[in-house]
Design a protein around this motif. Structure first.
Motif, PDB file in Angstrom:
ATOM      1  N   GLU A   1      76.428   4.152  -7.486  1.00 26.25           N
ATOM      2  CA  GLU A   1      76.500   3.132  -6.445  1.00 26.25           C
ATOM      3  C   GLU A   1      77.600   3.427  -5.435  1.00 26.25           C
ATOM      4  O   GLU A   1      77.398   3.340  -4.235  1.00 26.25           O
ATOM      5  CB  GLU A   1      76.756   1.764  -7.075  1.00 26.25           C
ATOM      6  CG  GLU A   1      75.466   1.036  -7.405  1.00 26.25           C
ATOM      7  CD  GLU A   1      75.707  -0.095  -8.384  1.00 26.25           C
ATOM      8  OE1 GLU A   1      76.779  -0.721  -8.306  1.00 26.25           O
ATOM      9  OE2 GLU A   1      74.843  -0.328  -9.229  1.00 26.25           O
TER      10      GLU A   1
ATOM     11  N   ASN B   1      61.392   5.082  -8.868  1.00 29.87           N
ATOM     12  CA  ASN B   1      61.626   4.220  -7.717  1.00 29.87           C
ATOM     13  C   ASN B   1      60.301   3.787  -7.140  1.00 29.87           C
ATOM     14  O   ASN B   1      59.418   4.610  -6.922  1.00 29.87           O
ATOM     15  CB  ASN B   1      62.405   4.989  -6.642  1.00 29.87           C
ATOM     16  CG  ASN B   1      63.889   4.793  -6.831  1.00 29.87           C
ATOM     17  OD1 ASN B   1      64.325   3.667  -7.067  1.00 29.87           O
ATOM     18  ND2 ASN B   1      64.651   5.870  -6.752  1.00 29.87           N
TER      19      ASN B   1
ATOM     20  N   PHE C   1      62.387  -6.797 -11.647  1.00 27.28           N
ATOM     21  CA  PHE C   1      63.488  -6.888 -12.617  1.00 27.28           C
ATOM     22  C   PHE C   1      64.146  -8.269 -12.583  1.00 27.28           C
ATOM     23  O   PHE C   1      64.493  -8.825 -13.627  1.00 27.28           O
ATOM     24  CB  PHE C   1      64.516  -5.785 -12.336  1.00 27.28           C
ATOM     25  CG  PHE C   1      65.562  -5.664 -13.402  1.00 27.28           C
ATOM     26  CD1 PHE C   1      65.215  -5.387 -14.718  1.00 27.28           C
ATOM     27  CD2 PHE C   1      66.903  -5.837 -13.102  1.00 27.28           C
ATOM     28  CE1 PHE C   1      66.166  -5.279 -15.706  1.00 27.28           C
ATOM     29  CE2 PHE C   1      67.872  -5.731 -14.086  1.00 27.28           C
ATOM     30  CZ  PHE C   1      67.501  -5.447 -15.389  1.00 27.28           C
ATOM     31  N   SER C   2      64.309  -8.837 -11.382  1.00 29.78           N
ATOM     32  CA  SER C   2      64.927 -10.171 -11.284  1.00 29.78           C
ATOM     33  C   SER C   2      64.084 -11.225 -11.986  1.00 29.78           C
ATOM     34  O   SER C   2      64.612 -12.112 -12.656  1.00 29.78           O
ATOM     35  CB  SER C   2      65.114 -10.575  -9.829  1.00 29.78           C
ATOM     36  OG  SER C   2      65.757  -9.569  -9.129  1.00 29.78           O
TER      37      SER C   2
ATOM     38  N   LEU D   1      61.545   0.927 -15.130  1.00 29.69           N
ATOM     39  CA  LEU D   1      62.417   0.268 -14.148  1.00 29.69           C
ATOM     40  C   LEU D   1      63.685   1.074 -13.899  1.00 29.69           C
ATOM     41  O   LEU D   1      64.337   0.919 -12.869  1.00 29.69           O
ATOM     42  CB  LEU D   1      62.783  -1.135 -14.637  1.00 29.69           C
ATOM     43  CG  LEU D   1      61.679  -2.175 -14.542  1.00 29.69           C
ATOM     44  CD1 LEU D   1      62.087  -3.459 -15.247  1.00 29.69           C
ATOM     45  CD2 LEU D   1      61.338  -2.458 -13.090  1.00 29.69           C
ATOM     46  N   SER D   2      64.040   1.927 -14.853  1.00 30.25           N
ATOM     47  CA  SER D   2      65.274   2.685 -14.685  1.00 30.25           C
ATOM     48  C   SER D   2      65.029   4.054 -14.062  1.00 30.25           C
ATOM     49  O   SER D   2      65.826   4.532 -13.264  1.00 30.25           O
ATOM     50  CB  SER D   2      65.959   2.833 -16.041  1.00 30.25           C
ATOM     51  OG  SER D   2      66.809   3.944 -16.036  1.00 30.25           O
TER      52      SER D   2
ATOM     53  N   LYS E   1      60.548  -3.004  -7.212  1.00 31.25           N
ATOM     54  CA  LYS E   1      61.200  -2.769  -8.496  1.00 31.25           C
ATOM     55  C   LYS E   1      62.271  -3.820  -8.803  1.00 31.25           C
ATOM     56  O   LYS E   1      62.277  -4.427  -9.877  1.00 31.25           O
ATOM     57  CB  LYS E   1      61.809  -1.365  -8.456  1.00 31.25           C
ATOM     58  CG  LYS E   1      62.704  -1.023  -9.600  1.00 31.25           C
ATOM     59  CD  LYS E   1      63.031   0.459  -9.565  1.00 31.25           C
ATOM     60  CE  LYS E   1      64.491   0.719  -9.808  1.00 31.25           C
ATOM     61  NZ  LYS E   1      64.751   2.117 -10.156  1.00 31.25           N
ATOM     62  N   GLU E   2      63.154  -4.048  -7.818  1.00 28.36           N
ATOM     63  CA  GLU E   2      64.244  -5.001  -8.058  1.00 28.36           C
ATOM     64  C   GLU E   2      63.718  -6.423  -8.211  1.00 28.36           C
ATOM     65  O   GLU E   2      64.228  -7.210  -8.993  1.00 28.36           O
ATOM     66  CB  GLU E   2      65.297  -4.922  -6.952  1.00 28.36           C
ATOM     67  CG  GLU E   2      66.114  -3.642  -6.968  1.00 28.36           C
ATOM     68  CD  GLU E   2      66.729  -3.332  -8.333  1.00 28.36           C
ATOM     69  OE1 GLU E   2      67.233  -4.254  -9.000  1.00 28.36           O
ATOM     70  OE2 GLU E   2      66.671  -2.147  -8.748  1.00 28.36           O
TER      71      GLU E   2
ATOM     72  N   ARG F   1      66.540  -0.922 -19.955  1.00 28.08           N
ATOM     73  CA  ARG F   1      66.793  -0.415 -18.613  1.00 28.08           C
ATOM     74  C   ARG F   1      68.250   0.058 -18.484  1.00 28.08           C
ATOM     75  O   ARG F   1      68.518   1.149 -17.994  1.00 28.08           O
ATOM     76  CB  ARG F   1      66.539  -1.497 -17.561  1.00 28.08           C
ATOM     77  CG  ARG F   1      66.700  -0.909 -16.186  1.00 28.08           C
ATOM     78  CD  ARG F   1      66.851  -1.910 -15.077  1.00 28.08           C
ATOM     79  NE  ARG F   1      67.001  -1.150 -13.822  1.00 28.08           N
ATOM     80  CZ  ARG F   1      67.060  -1.700 -12.642  1.00 28.08           C
ATOM     81  NH1 ARG F   1      66.974  -3.002 -12.512  1.00 28.08           N
ATOM     82  NH2 ARG F   1      67.208  -0.963 -11.576  1.00 28.08           N
TER      83      ARG F   1
END
Lengths: 298, 330
Positions: free
Chosen positions: B12, A119, A127-128, A115-116, A123-124, A176
């Motif tokens: 970011e 890409n 993770f959520s 996950l880190s 992915k997000e 992560r």
């Protein structure tokens, strides 16, 4: 450390009013710290003292001091009772917590690394969902898990306690964060240029750099499994499969019928926490690593 | 430790102006690596997560919508009938007086115990961080020690310390003229449980907050000290706002833990009759499933509890996050 500690009071000798106030508050705060230390240590002290007493002296003597020392007969009684089932409980606990936490750490670090360092679509979202898992109370899961396990006839087996222990959403979260901060992308690219496969890169670069976080994840999961009472309570009915916590709980509910059990509960509690406390205190700095990276993110 | 976060954050903020560069770098990274690898890496966790987290949640919701009725004597293969009842189980739980008294009990418990424990943990962490405190290592170890004792064993241990005849505390208080204090009475037992939880988790929470304090760069309060600010002032004005996020974290974990309260009351039931089988919502779920053999209603209780916990901890997180940000802007 000690040097500066010793120097400090002498500095305060020629103090101004404000500094004299500080020294007065520091006396009050030291007193408070000692009172709190007493609060935290007294039950453990009582446990140590009581482990040397038999079932009758437990009731009849002053609780905070020795009386009729019989620690060793308690010990042999504890290990001999019911064909040495206590030893079995200890071994079961080591199996559940040791194997469970090892597997959970490896699986979680693999997921956290992915996950880190990669890409990909979704992915997000993934993770959520995993993060949401951190907030789901374990006991809310135990009951439906029991119903599911009984459908596939896995209740009352080692697997019923071990398999759920393999999942650590917190471990994924922590690895992560840690992988993102500590593994440089250039290092991974270099590995690829050298022709190493993705899994080999993870094994030889990722795991090595993430090792402090891995110890933390292992510790957290180990304690979570060791502490989990609800899951084995609902899953297991065969005494031979009990972890030590459930075993001592079952004795605690029986000493009305078998009075010697109360002495075994006391000494058993002591014996079962000693290794944990030693491991705990000596690995304290790893707790802090995990706790800081956790709190920084939140 | 704050540095842990820096690379990501730097990335970011960079993406705002130099986003294209970062993107092209990322694209190269992806084409260099395998496209399947991340999914293979995620596979073991996701499979287990699906089976042991998502499936039980789905199954609990499913179970909670059905009801199994026993007809006749309950013998033979066709004696039980399972039928869809919609939200029937939920309405029966929500109209159950014992569910609400259990819920009210854990909420009262949380309102009193969580702030006390966290205030204690914060004060202890600040004192341990203060320059003038001595024997830091000893204090830190003794505060953290109870966390090494598993919850069930801590509860058994304290149950002995509450039991008249066995407990030296009861006898000392009696000889000090307080009379025989009943720690296991119908009203006092809840606070005796609160004491067990406080004993177990204060040190753990202290360590989280202490770790947050250690992450603050010394230079931040060195300046204030040189300006003559007292230790207390430094703690309240500089340190406390900076460790706010750590305290929030401990609060969320404590709220989750409180709503789940089970082991401690279950263990204390061995020494007192003042803990009913529906003392906390979790105890009620356990009783429904294993004593009354009603897994459907038990599933409904579990669903309500999980949902409530999730909403409460998530809501609390959002609420304080907003406040934390406005404080940072100040």
């Amino acid at each position: 450390m000690t040097m500066t500690d010793l120097e400090r009071p002498s500095k305060k000798r020629g103090a101004t009013g404000a500094e004299r106030l500080t020294s007065r508050t520091s006396i009050i705060s030291m007193a408070f710290l000692f009172v709190m230390a007493t609060y935290f240590l007294v039950p453990v002290y009582w446990l140590v003292i009581s482990s040397t007493k038999g079932p009758t002296t437990l009731y009849g003597s002053q609780g905070f001091w020795f009386s009729n020392f019989q620690f060793f007969s308690n010990l042999s009684g504890l290990f001999g009772y019911s064909n040495g089932i206590f030893v079995r409980w200890i071994l079961n606990t080591v199996l559940y917590a040791g194997v469970g936490a090892t597997v959970a750490t490896l699986i979680a670090s693999l997921a956290g690394y992915a996950l880190s360092k990669y890409n990909f679509v979704g992915k997000e979202a993934i993770f959520s969902i995993i993060l949401g898992g951190v907030l789901v109370p374990g006991t809310a899961l135990a009951l439906p898990l029991y119903l599911l396990m009984s459908k596939v006839h896995l209740t009352d087996t080692y697997w019923s306690v071990l398999l759920p222990a393999f999942v650590s959403p917190f471990g994924v979260f922590l690895s992560r964060v840690y992988a993102g901060a500590s593994i440089p992308d250039e290092l991974i690219d270099a590995g690829r240029i050298d022709g190493a496969g993705e899994f080999k890169i993870f094994r030889s670069i990722g795991l090595k750099i993430m090792s402090p976080a891995l110890v933390t994840i292992f510790l957290f999961q180990f304690v979570a499994i060791w502490n989990n009472f609800f899951l084995p309570l609902v899953m297991l009915s065969n005494q031979n499969l009990y972890p030590v916590t459930l075993g001592l709980y079952s004795w605690d509910n029986q000493y009305g019928q078998a009075p010697q059990l109360i002495a075994y509960v006391v000494i058993g509690a002591l014996i079962s926490v000693i290794p944990l406390i030693i491991a705990f205190l000596s690995l304290q700095r790893f707790w802090q690593t995990g706790l800081t990276s956790g709190s920084v993110k939140a | 430790m704050t540095t842990i976060d820096l690379p990501e954050r730097a990335g970011e903020s960079a993406s705002a102006d130099g986003g294209a560069l970062a993107k092209s770098k990322r694209a190269r990274k992806l084409s260099g690596g395998s496209r399947v690898a991340p999914f293979l890496f995620l596979l073991p966790f996701m499979v287990l997560f699906a089976i042991f987290f998502l499936l039980p949640i789905a199954y609990a919701i499913y179970q909670s919508l059905f009801h199994t009725e026993v007809s006749g004597l309950g013998l033979g293969p066709n004696s039980t009938v399972t039928k869809f009842v919609g939200l029937g189980n939920f309405s029966s739980v929500l109209s159950d007086h014992s569910f609400f008294s259990g819920l009210g009990r854990v909420i009262l418990f949380g309102i009193v115990q969580v702030p006390i424990m966290l205030a204690l943990a914060t004060v202890l962490a600040l004192l341990l961080d203060s320059a003038s405190t001595r024997f830091k290592r000893f204090f830190r170890l003794s505060f953290f020690l109870p966390y090494g004792v598993p919850g069930v064993i801590a509860a058994i241990l304290w149950s002995f310390l509450y039991l008249p005849g066995l407990s030296p505390i009861v006898s000392i208080l009696r000889s000090a003229g307080f009379g025989t204090i009943n720690f296991l009475g119908i009203h006092s037992v809840l606070w005796s449980i609160a004491n067990i939880i406080t004993w177990e988790y204060t040190g753990y929470n202290m360590l989280i907050i202490y770790a947050g304090l250690q992450a603050i760069p010394q230079s931040l309060f060195e300046a204030a000290r040189i300006d003559g600010a007292s230790e207390i002032k430094v703690a309240l004005k500089i340190k406390l706002p900076l460790i706010f996020s750590s305290i929030v974290l401990t609060a969320v974990f404590s709220i989750i833990g409180t709503l789940q309260l089970f082991s401690e009351p279950q263990v204390l039931r061995a020494v007192t009759t003042n803990i009913s089988s529906s003392f906390t919502p979790n105890l009620l779920a356990y009783t429904k499933a294993f004593v009354e053999n009603d897994p459907n209603v038990a599933a409904a209780v579990a669903v309500i509890l999980a949902l409530g916990t999730f909403i409460l901890s998530f809501g609390f997180l959002k609420l304080v996050q907003r406040r934390a940000f406005s404080e940072v802007e100040l």
